[in-house]
Design a protein around this motif. Structure first.
Motif, mmCIF file in Angstrom:
data_model
loop_
_atom_site.group_PDB
_atom_site.id
_atom_site.type_symbol
_atom_site.label_atom_id
_atom_site.label_comp_id
_atom_site.label_asym_id
_atom_site.label_seq_id
_atom_site.Cartn_x
_atom_site.Cartn_y
_atom_site.Cartn_z
ATOM 1 N N UNK A 27 0.775 -1.242 0.194
ATOM 2 C CA UNK A 27 0.061 0.022 0.092
ATOM 3 C C UNK A 27 0.764 1.233 -0.049
ATOM 4 N N UNK A 28 2.024 0.936 0.093
ATOM 5 C CA UNK A 28 2.836 2.326 0.412
ATOM 6 C C UNK A 28 3.630 2.769 -1.134
ATOM 7 N N UNK A 29 3.529 3.999 -1.436
ATOM 8 C CA UNK A 29 4.133 4.054 -2.729
ATOM 9 C C UNK A 29 5.254 4.908 -2.762
ATOM 10 N N UNK A 30 6.213 5.174 -3.548
ATOM 11 C CA UNK A 30 7.564 5.797 -3.408
ATOM 12 C C UNK A 30 7.183 7.111 -3.098
ATOM 13 N N UNK A 31 6.186 7.730 -3.792
ATOM 14 C CA UNK A 31 5.714 9.322 -3.564
ATOM 15 C C UNK A 31 5.617 9.433 -2.131
ATOM 16 N N UNK A 32 4.728 8.605 -1.529
ATOM 17 C CA UNK A 32 4.534 8.711 0.103
ATOM 18 C C UNK A 32 5.776 8.705 0.744
ATOM 19 N N UNK A 33 6.802 7.783 0.515
ATOM 20 C CA UNK A 33 8.182 7.644 1.082
ATOM 21 C C UNK A 33 8.823 8.801 1.068
ATOM 22 N N UNK A 34 8.981 9.304 -0.415
ATOM 23 C CA UNK A 34 9.765 10.467 -0.407
ATOM 24 C C UNK A 34 9.134 11.502 0.434
ATOM 25 N N UNK A 35 7.819 11.750 0.534
ATOM 26 C CA UNK A 35 7.087 12.928 1.238
ATOM 27 C C UNK A 35 7.475 12.684 3.005
ATOM 28 N N UNK A 36 7.403 11.462 3.162
ATOM 29 C CA UNK A 36 7.536 11.392 4.789
ATOM 30 C C UNK A 36 9.266 11.735 4.783
ATOM 31 N N UNK A 37 10.023 11.298 4.140
ATOM 32 C CA UNK A 37 11.541 11.685 4.208
ATOM 33 C C UNK A 37 11.736 13.228 4.031
ATOM 34 N N UNK A 38 10.961 14.047 3.738
ATOM 35 C CA UNK A 38 10.808 15.471 3.234
ATOM 36 C C UNK A 38 11.992 15.524 1.999
ATOM 37 N N UNK A 39 11.649 14.727 1.128
ATOM 38 C CA UNK A 39 12.513 14.777 -0.003
ATOM 39 C C UNK A 39 11.593 14.499 -1.240
ATOM 40 N N UNK A 40 12.128 15.157 -2.611
ATOM 41 C CA UNK A 40 11.147 14.937 -3.612
ATOM 42 C C UNK A 40 11.385 13.449 -4.185
ATOM 43 N N UNK A 41 10.380 13.129 -5.093
ATOM 44 C CA UNK A 41 10.248 11.963 -5.610
ATOM 45 C C UNK A 41 11.363 11.702 -6.752
ATOM 46 N N UNK A 42 11.748 12.881 -7.055
ATOM 47 C CA UNK A 42 12.638 12.791 -8.364
ATOM 48 C C UNK A 42 14.189 12.407 -7.318
ATOM 49 N N UNK A 43 14.372 13.013 -6.204
ATOM 50 C CA UNK A 43 15.679 12.725 -5.242
ATOM 51 C C UNK A 43 15.489 10.830 -5.168
ATOM 52 N N UNK A 44 14.287 10.782 -4.676
ATOM 53 C CA UNK A 44 14.072 9.261 -4.494
ATOM 54 C C UNK A 44 14.519 8.430 -5.656
#
Lengths: 208, 208
Positions: A27-44
């Motif tokens: 259920x967890x998306x990469x976008x969600x992870x990036x947001x939680x880490x305070x980073x952009x999806x691009x960085x991820x």
């Protein structure tokens, strides 16, 4: 644009472990992870191919550490000595603060076949690196493959024991104790000689 | 509606191997495979979760075969005897006609990390089954894990040697020869005793 962030990989790892635990891996998306880490999806996606790779980010470093550990062994080292050096180098990368994180990552892996597949592949990759480094140093290179398999088994089982029981010893001590138990079981299976009571005690201690 | 088809799994396997080889694993869809096999996509997805699983369809059967082989060993069998029985049962499932197909599947796996991950997981699953069945029969169950690892290594390396060189012997002979070589390397690494020239010859022969 994200501002420069120290240790983006580490922050993504913590965010991924938290989110996978809270809401499940699927259920967890990469976008969600990036947001939680305070980073952009691009960085991820600059750092990792997908959300799964965040959990296995240590692989390349572990492969070179294992090989370098074996290569650093003194001249004339036996096959088992070479294995010890490789495992000690691998263990030296882990600090006690990683005990809790390691336990959480192992629990997560157990919940997903997709993660278990990736973990099995990572394990095979480390075994291959250990084995290649050992073979390059041995007079009888055929000892490398089966011993590296035992070593990787000891590393993973020892790591699980270290994290699950939050053991106070260093990881290397737990892993080399595990290795000692596995090698002594093998020795008795191959020679018919039962290990001494002291060896059995060590092994019993090592699986607690 | 598809009419009843004998051996749908086997036909899907051949179609998948052909298509993955012709146009690559990533470019081949499940629909394409079903069509080539003369089946509907519904039939494919009733049998397999996805296109990848078509290649690994033997896993459940191999797990029970390995366990049953170990369980069938005579009373008082040693750890190595139990392993022999498990491996012989696994090998007995393969007929010479599978040599070419096995070689093609192994080549395909080598082209894709996704397939290598799945293969590593399958391998770990078979090792766990062998190990559990052995542990249930052994006075010292701690011998099971490291020996099962060596056994699975022998099974896979022996299978690759059998298919790559289209060897005339039965698979079991090649695999047990491989096992013999690995165990004798381990024995010499653990006891410091160099294997006899005869053992070395057997091993050299087994890796050819």
């Amino acid at each position: 644009m994200a501002r420069w962030q120290p240790d983006a990989r580490g922050r993504l790892l913590l965010a991924a472990v938290d989110l996978f635990t809270e809401q499940g891996y699927d259920a967890t998306t990469a976008a969600h992870i990036a947001q939680r880490a305070g980073l952009t999806k691009t960085t991820l996606f600059r750092l990792f191919a997908d959300k799964r790779e965040i959990l296995f980010q240590g692989q390349a470093a572990q492969v070179s550490t294992a090989a370098a550990g074996v290569s650093s062994a003194p001249e004339g080292a036996s096959a088992v000595d070479l294995l010890h050096c490789g495992l000690q180098a691998l263990c030296a990368e882990h600090v006690p603060e990683q005990q809790e994180l390691g336990r959480r990552i192992n629990s997560l892996i157990a919940t997903s076949e997709e993660l278990q597949e990736r973990a099995a592949f990572k394990r095979a990759t480390i075994a291959a690196a250990l084995s290649a480094a050992m073979a390059a140093r041995l007079q009888d290179p055929r000892q490398a493959v089966p011993l590296a398999d035992v070593g990787v088994r000891a590393y993973y089982d020892g790591f699980a024991a270290w994290t699950d029981a939050r053991r106070a010893e260093g990881l290397a001590e737990v892993v080399l104790d595990e290795l000692d138990g596995l090698l002594s079981s093998l020795r008795s299976a191959l020679t018919g000689v039962t290990p001494s009571a002291g060896q059995v005690r060590r092994r019993v201690r090592s699986v607690r």
